[in-house]
Enzyme design. Structure first.
Site, PDB file in Angstrom:
ATOM      1  N   GLN A  78       9.349   2.998   0.178  1.00 31.56           N
ATOM      2  CA  GLN A  78       8.955   1.730  -0.428  1.00 31.56           C
ATOM      3  C   GLN A  78       7.437   1.587  -0.420  1.00 31.56           C
ATOM      4  O   GLN A  78       6.843   1.112   0.544  1.00 31.56           O
ATOM      5  CB  GLN A  78       9.611   0.565   0.309  1.00 31.56           C
ATOM      6  CG  GLN A  78       9.339  -0.735  -0.380  1.00 31.56           C
ATOM      7  CD  GLN A  78      10.436  -1.744  -0.187  1.00 31.56           C
ATOM      8  OE1 GLN A  78      11.377  -1.540   0.559  1.00 31.56           O
ATOM      9  NE2 GLN A  78      10.313  -2.850  -0.874  1.00 31.56           N
ATOM     10  N   PHE A  79       6.823   2.006  -1.515  1.00 30.67           N
ATOM     11  CA  PHE A  79       5.361   1.963  -1.614  1.00 30.67           C
ATOM     12  C   PHE A  79       4.826   0.533  -1.545  1.00 30.67           C
ATOM     13  O   PHE A  79       3.681   0.302  -1.154  1.00 30.67           O
ATOM     14  CB  PHE A  79       4.873   2.668  -2.883  1.00 30.67           C
ATOM     15  CG  PHE A  79       5.105   1.893  -4.149  1.00 30.67           C
ATOM     16  CD1 PHE A  79       4.123   1.063  -4.662  1.00 30.67           C
ATOM     17  CD2 PHE A  79       6.313   2.005  -4.842  1.00 30.67           C
ATOM     18  CE1 PHE A  79       4.334   0.353  -5.837  1.00 30.67           C
ATOM     19  CE2 PHE A  79       6.530   1.305  -6.010  1.00 30.67           C
ATOM     20  CZ  PHE A  79       5.533   0.466  -6.507  1.00 30.67           C
ATOM     21  N   THR A  80       5.649  -0.459  -1.878  1.00 29.47           N
ATOM     22  CA  THR A  80       5.181  -1.851  -1.877  1.00 29.47           C
ATOM     23  C   THR A  80       4.860  -2.368  -0.472  1.00 29.47           C
ATOM     24  O   THR A  80       4.240  -3.422  -0.331  1.00 29.47           O
ATOM     25  CB  THR A  80       6.204  -2.786  -2.556  1.00 29.47           C
ATOM     26  OG1 THR A  80       7.440  -2.723  -1.853  1.00 29.47           O
ATOM     27  CG2 THR A  80       6.405  -2.401  -4.017  1.00 29.47           C
TER      28      THR A  80
END
Length: 150
Positions: A78-80
């Protein structure tokens, strides 16, 4: 590396209307990777997660780890998690690693978790549009950042 660790009674990842992975009792881990992350971050974080005493023992006290309980782990990239909201209302993801750096680190993280846990770890698919479902147990949710070990 940043990780959101959730104790779950069940969790799954769906990609293109098909279940990719599913677990019952265990941990759902959302993980974000940045360029500054190293093998040292992976080793420290995986050891911390597998040994984190957030499951109830026979007396009802959070005193056992996912390994002690024989639970499963589901890891979702999850890059966010590296969103910066400092300026404006549109998050910037400039600190999140691009796939050429992130994918090998993500795969190494999953492998290290498997080694520490002593059994297979389930995953989503890096970069895919995933639908993640979970039943948070407790609820118990813990956030860990390897750059801020507190």
């Amino acid at each position: 590396m940043r990780a959101v660790i959730q104790r779950v009674t069940q969790a799954n990842v769906v990609i293109n209307n098909s279940i990719r992975s599913s677990i019952s009792k265990g941990l759902l881990i959302l993980v974000g990777i940045e360029d500054a992350d190293t093998t040292e971050d992976i080793t420290w974080l995986s050891g911390k997660i597998v040994n984190l005493r957030i499951f109830n023992d026979a007396a009802g006290v959070m005193n056992e780890s996912v390994r002690d309980q024989g639970g499963d782990i589901l890891v979702v990239s999850q890059f966010t998690l590296h969103a910066s909201t400092k300026k404006g209302n549109r998050p910037s993801y400039i600190k999140a690693s691009k796939p050429p750096i992130a994918v090998p680190l993500y795969e190494q993280f999953v492998q290290q978790l498997q080694t520490e846990l002593g059994k297979p770890v389930f995953t989503g698919e890096f970069g895919a549009d995933m639908k993640v479902s979970l039943l948070n147990d407790g609820p118990v949710t813990i956030v860990i950042d390897t750059k801020n070990k507190e």
